[in-house]
Write a protein that holds these residues in place. Structure first.
Motif, PDB file in Angstrom:
ATOM      1  N   UNK A  30       6.656  -1.741  -6.681  1.00 60.05           N
ATOM      2  CA  UNK A  30       5.747  -2.317  -7.660  1.00 60.05           C
ATOM      3  C   UNK A  30       5.610  -3.830  -7.474  1.00 60.05           C
ATOM      4  N   UNK A  31       6.681  -4.468  -7.048  1.00 58.87           N
ATOM      5  CA  UNK A  31       6.662  -5.920  -6.915  1.00 58.87           C
ATOM      6  C   UNK A  31       5.795  -6.380  -5.746  1.00 58.87           C
ATOM      7  N   UNK A 109       5.856  -9.083   1.677  1.00 56.91           N
ATOM      8  CA  UNK A 109       6.240  -7.775   1.138  1.00 56.91           C
ATOM      9  C   UNK A 109       7.502  -7.215   1.774  1.00 56.91           C
ATOM     10  N   UNK A 110       7.929  -7.802   2.884  1.00 57.93           N
ATOM     11  CA  UNK A 110       9.113  -7.284   3.565  1.00 57.93           C
ATOM     12  C   UNK A 110       8.887  -5.971   4.265  1.00 57.93           C
ATOM     13  N   UNK A 111       7.618  -5.565   4.376  1.00 59.62           N
ATOM     14  CA  UNK A 111       7.302  -4.244   4.908  1.00 59.62           C
ATOM     15  C   UNK A 111       5.906  -4.243   5.498  1.00 59.62           C
ATOM     16  N   UNK A 112       5.742  -3.549   6.602  1.00 60.60           N
ATOM     17  CA  UNK A 112       4.439  -3.346   7.211  1.00 60.60           C
ATOM     18  C   UNK A 112       4.415  -2.010   7.936  1.00 60.60           C
ATOM     19  N   UNK A 113       3.231  -1.564   8.262  1.00 64.07           N
ATOM     20  CA  UNK A 113       3.066  -0.286   8.956  1.00 64.07           C
ATOM     21  C   UNK A 113       2.354  -0.513  10.277  1.00 64.07           C
ATOM     22  N   UNK A 139      -0.758  -3.361   5.770  1.00 63.01           N
ATOM     23  CA  UNK A 139       0.152  -3.651   4.672  1.00 63.01           C
ATOM     24  C   UNK A 139       0.409  -2.394   3.857  1.00 63.01           C
ATOM     25  N   UNK A 140       1.386  -2.485   2.950  1.00 58.60           N
ATOM     26  CA  UNK A 140       1.690  -1.355   2.060  1.00 58.60           C
ATOM     27  C   UNK A 140       0.496  -1.017   1.184  1.00 58.60           C
ATOM     28  N   UNK A 141      -0.349  -2.002   0.888  1.00 60.65           N
ATOM     29  CA  UNK A 141      -1.498  -1.771   0.028  1.00 60.65           C
ATOM     30  C   UNK A 141      -2.573  -0.945   0.721  1.00 60.65           C
ATOM     31  N   UNK A 142      -2.511  -0.855   2.057  1.00 59.70           N
ATOM     32  CA  UNK A 142      -3.521  -0.103   2.807  1.00 59.70           C
ATOM     33  C   UNK A 142      -3.054   1.299   3.173  1.00 59.70           C
ATOM     34  N   UNK A 194      12.200  -9.224   0.777  1.00 62.21           N
ATOM     35  CA  UNK A 194      11.556 -10.404   1.352  1.00 62.21           C
ATOM     36  C   UNK A 194      11.940 -11.616   0.530  1.00 62.21           C
ATOM     37  N   UNK A 195      11.800 -12.821   1.084  1.00 58.35           N
ATOM     38  CA  UNK A 195      12.099 -14.025   0.292  1.00 58.35           C
ATOM     39  C   UNK A 195      11.170 -14.192  -0.896  1.00 58.35           C
ATOM     40  N   UNK A 196       9.949 -13.693  -0.806  1.00 60.75           N
ATOM     41  CA  UNK A 196       9.020 -13.802  -1.936  1.00 60.75           C
ATOM     42  C   UNK A 196       9.495 -12.938  -3.104  1.00 60.75           C
ATOM     43  N   UNK A 197      10.133 -11.820  -2.820  1.00 52.40           N
ATOM     44  CA  UNK A 197      10.600 -10.931  -3.900  1.00 52.40           C
ATOM     45  C   UNK A 197      11.560 -11.661  -4.822  1.00 52.40           C
TER      46      UNK A 197
END
Length: 598
Positions: A30-31, A109-113, A139-142, A194-197
């Motif tokens: 969610x973050x 996001x600390x994550x990618x595809x 990205x996770x959003x896609x 991720x550092x942004x989290x």
């Protein structure tokens, strides 16, 4: 291709898909939507992500195998692993884009595809050898999952269905595949981190402070206040207003504020509101200001919030805050530290994913016996090369430490710019003539004889012109202890480099027995090392730890001394030259920042 589940990379499969009745706990993501919103709205977040991405795009991917000493030995050019890695993302340009796209994904996001789509050639051949692949970083959003277990990826505005991998069935050759790449959260490894989290609350404060500062800048009431005029209790009437009707106080304030916001360059944005009051109420014209101490405090709080966010990134804070107060050596050191702490760990995450989910399955599909020994690795030597080496190269060339070809390379020229035979002959002719009269220097002319007689008539030590430089004997002598210490530091650094060089590809295994009989400080003269390999193999890392102590002892600039000795040692290694004690003093004098030049 068989699936290998790892802590930081996983193929999308039946086991990881969300199916009906599954008890699998989904990662908390969610973050991530809020993190991407900050990337879009907050320039500091965008800068951090883009900086890491741009740095990652400068790395080079290659196939290799881990040696006994922990180093990565490149695969032979004809090895299948080399061919597979070269073809990733279509080659070097595509690999640079792929790595660059992963920078913001892992920072924010600390994550990618990675979505890989097979595509047939123009001849529509079904042969797998004739199949190429298109690579996408999403990205996770896609990415979203469907109830049927398939994955839907949004690529170029279109939905692409990706079937989940079934371990019990072979892969479909023409089906796309998806690889999740993420940095695990230490508290729950299936989740991304991720550092942004960790900075989301700071970024919320930053946006509130930005809004407050914007409101302060827009508020004409806060900035200019109210001007009290002792003449009649009323506001000035508006154009077209009937009679002497008085305007409502609230309406006037709202109208002025709206005008100031709508037209920032209007007079309403700079002139205070005029309020007329009875003369007996005030004795003089007064100005009421609505400013508060929060105005200045908001700016200070915003700066502090930005600094805290910069400290939370996995790179030195100065990268985000600016390097204006850092000298050239400090900037280079900070950049090297940022690459080590913020760029290379993320490159390892991506390389680990490409290794376990692409390279090794492809090698096993080709029946390569030692498939699990090979991996995708990175080379960041081009990121570590010092930016300004032209002057150092010219000085090293004048001392005979490097070749003319090396000097041309470091100053931006190539071998096509090398002087030809006619150029060399012309240069020799100019060397044997004087300033333009055509008389050779070694043949005294009448003018030379007269000048010589005049000089001989002068007292000893006097001449008719001031020399450009002092003779070597007239230069102030450097302390013998400083020269000896610098000489020892150089030899120690070359010995460190030599010890490490014994275990590098430049020194083949068949030669390592002979290498042990050579002094470590001279090993580079036998086994050549390219300039970019000095950083790639970290031959000089930790070699200058005692330099600050020596510099303090003799009252000279420590970082400058490090830079002078480091440049000299690199030049020796690249030129395959041995160090001589007699050159130590010249090295110190050539470093202009030390102030020891003659």
């Amino acid at each position: 291709m068989p699936r290998q589940l790892t802590a930081a990379a996983a193929r999308y499969s039946i086991k990881t898909a969300t199916t009906g009745g599954s008890n699998r706990k989904k990662p908390d993501d969610k973050w991530q939507a809020e993190a991407w919103e900050n990337f879009r709205e907050v320039p500091e977040v965008r800068f951090a992500g883009e900086w890491v991405g741009n740095a990652m795009s400068g790395a080079t991917l290659y196939a290799g195998r881990r040696a006994d000493d922990g180093s990565i030995e490149p695969a032979p050019d004809d090895h299948p692993a080399t061919e597979i890695v070269r073809a990733i993302a279509g080659g070097p340009d595509g690999q640079a884009n792929l790595l660059g796209d992963f920078g913001p994904q892992l920072v924010v996001a600390g994550e990618g595809w990675i979505v890989i789509q097979p595509k047939a050639d123009d001849d529509d051949s079904d042969d797998e050898a004739d199949t190429e692949y298109s690579w996408h970083v999403l990205s996770k959003l896609e990415i979203r999952e469907e109830n049927g277990g398939n994955l839907i990826a949004e690529i170029d505005g279109e939905d692409v269905e990706i079937p989940a991998l079934d371990d019990t069935a072979p892969d479909t050759p023409d089906a796309p595949l998806a690889i999740r790449v993420w940095k695990p959260f230490p508290g729950r490894h299936i989740e991304a981190d991720s550092p942004v989290r960790a900075s989301l609350h700071l970024l919320e404060q930053l946006q509130l402070l930005n809004a407050a500062i914007s409101a302060i800048a827009r508020s004409r009431i806060t900035g200019r206040g109210v001007l009290l005029v002792p003449k009649g209790t009323r506001f000035p009437t508006q154009p077209g207003q009937v009679g002497d009707a008085e305007d409502d106080l609230i309406e006037i304030f709202l109208e002025v504020a709206a005008t100031a916001i709508r037209e920032p360059d209007s007079a309403a944005a700079t002139v205070p509101i005029v309020l007329e009051v009875p003369a007996e109420s005030i004795s003089d014209i007064k100005w009421l200001s609505f400013e508060s101490t929060f105005d200045e405090l908001a700016i200070q709080l915003r700066d502090e919030t930005i600094r805290r966010f910069a400290n939370g990134l996995e790179v030195p804070a100065e990268i985000l805050l600016g390097l204006g107060d850092v000298n050239h050596w400090g900037a280079w050191a900070l950049t090297a530290e940022a690459i080590r702490l913020g760029v290379e760990p993320r490159l390892r995450i991506v390389c680990h994913a490409l290794t376990t989910q692409w390279l090794r399955p492809m090698l096993k599909a080709q029946n390569v016996e030692d498939a699990d020994d090979w991996l995708v690795w990175y080379d960041t030597s081009q990121l570590r090369v010092q930016a300004n080496r032209a002057q150092t190269a010219l000085e090293a060339f004048s001392l005979g430490l490097i070749s003319a070809a090396a000097a041309r390379r470091e100053t931006g020229f190539n071998e096509a710019d090398a002087p030809g035979a006619e150029d060399e002959q012309r240069a020799r002719q100019q060397d044997t003539t004087d300033d333009g009269d055509g008389t050779p220097d070694d043949t005294p002319s009448d003018t030379d004889e007269e000048t010589q007689n005049d000089v001989n008539a002068l007292p000893v030590g006097e001449t008719t012109s001031i020399p450009d430089t002092l003779p070597a004997s007239a230069a102030p002598r450097l302390p013998d202890g400083l020269i000896a210490a610098a000489d020892a530091l150089i030899w120690a650094a070359l010995a460190v480099a030599g010890d490490r060089l014994r275990n590098k590809p430049a020194c083949p295994r068949s030669e390592r027995a002979r290498a042990r009989e050579i002094r470590p400080g001279e090993l580079h003269t036998v086994f050549p090392v390219d300039a970019d390999q000095i950083d790639a193999w970290r031959l000089l890392d930790g070699a200058w730890v005692r330099v600050p102590e020596i510099a303090d002892r003799y009252g000279i600039d420590g970082p400058c001394l490090v830079l002078a000795l480091d440049d000299y040692a690199r030049a020796l290694i690249a030129a395959r030259k041995s160090h001589r004690y007699e050159e130590t003093e010249a090295v110190l004098r050539f470093a202009k920042c030390l102030g020891l030049a003659a």
